[in-house]
Each structure stands twice: as C-alpha cells, then as structure tokens.
Scaffold this motif. Structure first.
Motif, PDB file in Angstrom:
ATOM      1  N   ALA A 249       1.865   5.769  -5.032  1.00 50.38           N
ATOM      2  CA  ALA A 249       1.443   4.401  -5.330  1.00 50.38           C
ATOM      3  C   ALA A 249       2.148   3.855  -6.562  1.00 50.38           C
ATOM      4  O   ALA A 249       1.806   2.798  -7.063  1.00 50.38           O
ATOM      5  N   CYS A 250       3.147   4.577  -7.042  1.00 49.95           N
ATOM      6  CA  CYS A 250       3.938   4.217  -8.222  1.00 49.95           C
ATOM      7  C   CYS A 250       3.060   4.116  -9.473  1.00 49.95           C
ATOM      8  O   CYS A 250       3.126   3.150 -10.222  1.00 49.95           O
TER       9      CYS A 250
ATOM     10  N   ALA B  94       6.851  -1.994  -7.698  1.00 48.58           N
ATOM     11  CA  ALA B  94       5.984  -2.184  -6.526  1.00 48.58           C
ATOM     12  C   ALA B  94       6.707  -1.753  -5.263  1.00 48.58           C
ATOM     13  O   ALA B  94       7.863  -2.095  -5.048  1.00 48.58           O
ATOM     14  N   GLY B  95       6.019  -0.977  -4.450  1.00 51.26           N
ATOM     15  CA  GLY B  95       6.594  -0.512  -3.208  1.00 51.26           C
ATOM     16  C   GLY B  95       7.380   0.780  -3.330  1.00 51.26           C
ATOM     17  O   GLY B  95       7.771   1.357  -2.333  1.00 51.26           O
ATOM     18  N   ASP B  96       7.617   1.226  -4.545  1.00 48.22           N
ATOM     19  CA  ASP B  96       8.314   2.489  -4.753  1.00 48.22           C
ATOM     20  C   ASP B  96       7.297   3.564  -5.120  1.00 48.22           C
ATOM     21  O   ASP B  96       6.103   3.349  -5.028  1.00 48.22           O
TER      22      ASP B  96
ATOM     23  N   PRO C 187       0.828  -1.201   0.000  1.00 47.78           N
ATOM     24  CA  PRO C 187       0.000   0.000   0.000  1.00 47.78           C
ATOM     25  C   PRO C 187       0.870   1.261   0.000  1.00 47.78           C
ATOM     26  O   PRO C 187       2.004   1.246   0.464  1.00 47.78           O
ATOM     27  N   ALA C 188       0.352   2.337  -0.545  1.00 49.17           N
ATOM     28  CA  ALA C 188       1.089   3.591  -0.581  1.00 49.17           C
ATOM     29  C   ALA C 188       1.401   4.071   0.829  1.00 49.17           C
ATOM     30  O   ALA C 188       0.587   3.936   1.733  1.00 49.17           O
TER      31      ALA C 188
ATOM     32  N   ALA D 126      13.039   3.921  -7.737  1.00 49.97           N
ATOM     33  CA  ALA D 126      13.951   2.804  -8.018  1.00 49.97           C
ATOM     34  C   ALA D 126      14.969   3.178  -9.093  1.00 49.97           C
ATOM     35  O   ALA D 126      15.812   2.362  -9.458  1.00 49.97           O
ATOM     36  N   GLY D 127      14.872   4.415  -9.635  1.00 49.79           N
ATOM     37  CA  GLY D 127      15.845   4.863 -10.632  1.00 49.79           C
ATOM     38  C   GLY D 127      15.471   4.514 -12.061  1.00 49.79           C
ATOM     39  O   GLY D 127      16.298   4.634 -12.953  1.00 49.79           O
TER      40      GLY D 127
END
Length: 114
Positions: free
Chosen positions: A52-53, A83-85, A3-4, A105-106
């Motif tokens: 939430a990417c 996911a997760g970023d 989740p964000a 994540a770049g």
C-alpha cells in the motif's frame, strides 16, 4: 490512491523444542508485506514495508510464558507519496531513530521514529 494489489500476512512464530516445526503465535492479515525489520527501543517493534506504499510499525507483546504476539493494529504508519506503487525495502539507522524506505517508483523516503 489506488487500492493495494497484494494481500499478505505478517506472522510471528517460534521453532518447537524438537527444532522441527514453526509454531505460529500471532498474525496480522491484510496488505502485502514486501520487507520487514525488527527494532528494539524501549519497546520491541516490527516494521513492515507494504504494497500500500506505506511503512507500518507493530508493537510486539511478550506474555508471561515468553510467547510473543503482534498488536492487531499498527502503532504507527508512515505513508509514502508514490500512490499506486509499493514500498519495497526498509532499514533502520544504527541509533534506531530513523528509517529509510524505498519504493517501486525508485524513490527513497526517510522517516523518524518519534
């Protein structure tokens, strides 16, 4: 997908006639917004890079009095695979057909408005 981690608000406002205060006309509550950008096509759109990417595109409506309001739901969403970023920044191409989005994540993602 996690989740964000950020909560945010995307708001439209105008400066009052005296030029002293911002007057909010509408807002969308939800995921943290890390960057946003206007896009003028046949419609006026506001795009947002989120925690939430994903990139969310909202249509802006103008009332008879000229007041702008945001649609409550995104008219388009472009998810990124991190996911997760979070999506950190976005920018539209000069012809308004493509968007470049960066993630924490770049990575750089390219999407098309279609």
């Amino acid at each position: 997908q996690q989740p964000a981690r950020r909560h945010g608000r995307l708001a439209l406002a105008f400066v009052d006639r005296a030029g002293r205060q911002l007057v909010e006309t509408s807002a969308v509550e939800g995921i943290g917004v890390l960057d946003c950008s206007w896009l003028q096509t046949s419609r006026l759109l506001l795009s947002a890079a989120t925690a939430a990417c994903d990139t969310r595109i909202y249509q802006v409506h103008k009332g008879a009095d000229g007041t702008a309001t945001l649609a409550e739901e995104a008219c388009a969403t472009m998810p990124c695979a991190d996911a997760g970023d979070a999506c950190m920044a976005l920018d539209w191409s000069a012809d308004a057909s493509r968007v470049a989005v960066t993630s924490t994540a770049g990575r750089v993602y390219l999407g098309e408005l279609g």
